[in-house]
Scaffold this motif. Structure first.
Motif, PDB file in Angstrom:
ATOM      1  N   TRP A   1      26.548  49.137  42.435  1.00  0.00           N
ATOM      2  CA  TRP A   1      26.092  50.463  42.023  1.00  0.00           C
ATOM      3  C   TRP A   1      26.472  51.434  43.132  1.00  0.00           C
ATOM      4  O   TRP A   1      26.175  51.203  44.300  1.00  0.00           O
TER       5      TRP A   1
ATOM      6  N   PHE B   1      28.044  52.129  38.050  1.00  0.00           N
ATOM      7  CA  PHE B   1      28.625  50.906  38.591  1.00  0.00           C
ATOM      8  C   PHE B   1      30.113  51.116  38.833  1.00  0.00           C
ATOM      9  O   PHE B   1      30.806  51.748  38.043  1.00  0.00           O
TER      10      PHE B   1
ATOM     11  N   TRP C   1      24.121  45.479  35.370  1.00  0.00           N
ATOM     12  CA  TRP C   1      25.580  45.425  35.470  1.00  0.00           C
ATOM     13  C   TRP C   1      26.178  44.674  34.279  1.00  0.00           C
ATOM     14  O   TRP C   1      27.200  45.095  33.713  1.00  0.00           O
TER      15      TRP C   1
END
Length: 233
Positions: A183, A190, A219
């Motif tokens: 991040w 991301f 993610w």
């Protein structure tokens, strides 16, 4: 497949999943009938293997259950050898050394009749050449586990360097380069950073406040949406 081997495989199928596994799934993988799976699971439960669930809903193996170490099949050994070969050739220095040590340790403790699978494996990987990292990968992996931030100088394809503070998520190992998914506080999204383009790195004591498992889930969802897949729930 011998019944003892089938019972062992059922345990393996259940232990590698955190979600309930139906008898249909087990039957397809083992190429047997659902009735056989029901009977085998009943026998395992009778032997006090902590399996929870019921027919039609799925089964879960208690996470605290463990088995005697190194009850490996020949195929499992070759899978371990292949993975260790790949890591030894393409992993960062710490993991590469660990992969070689792993093979040596397992070779010393498996039964004698299985040792040829390590000494003369029937599989192999092609030697690779990976671009040099600009960041300590072993330390990065530690920062991922402890949920801490890293401040990096990152060089783009034109050579311009930008300062980023990142929350590392996962290190990706490819044939010629390694990638760090993180991040990015600058982009508020991301991003994926080639480790050979990291100009400098400062490992901060500051925690980003997101549990590593939660950050990984975020993610995973980001990647699923990016590639047009349905995010896992």
């Amino acid at each position: 497949m011998r019944r003892a081997d089938r019972l062992f495989q059922i345990i393996q199928i259940l232990r590698r999943s955190s979600r309930p596994i139906t008898a249909d799934v087990v039957a397809r993988e083992l190429e047997v009938s659902k009735r056989t799976v029901y009977r085998d699971i009943a026998d395992l439960i009778g032997q006090r293997v902590p399996i929870r669930g019921e027919a039609g809903l799925g089964y879960v193996l208690d996470g605290h259950f463990d088995m005697p170490p190194l009850m490996l099949t020949a195929d499992e050994i070759e899978a371990a050898v292949l993975g260790a070969q790949w890591v030894a050739g393409r992993g960062d220095p710490v993991l590469a050394s660990a992969a070689r040590d792993l093979i040596a340790k397992i070779t010393n403790v498996v039964p004698q009749h299985l040792r040829p699978y390590f000494a003369q494996p029937a599989i192999g990987t092609r030697p690779g050449s990976v671009a040099a990292d600009g960041i300590d990968i072993a330390r990065t992996r530690s920062w991922i586990h402890t949920g801490r931030k890293i401040r990096i100088g990152y060089r783009d394809e034109r050579g311009a360097v930008s300062a980023r503070t990142i929350w590392p998520v996962v290190v990706g190992y490819f044939d010629t380069v390694r990638m760090l998914a993180a991040w990015c506080e600058l982009r508020q999204d991301f991003r994926h950073f080639r480790t050979d383009r990291v100009a400098d790195a400062e490992f901060l004591d500051e925690r980003h406040g997101c549990r590593p498992g939660e950050l990984r889930v975020r993610w995973d969802r980001h990647m699923a949406i990016k590639h047009g897949r349905e995010p896992e729930r």
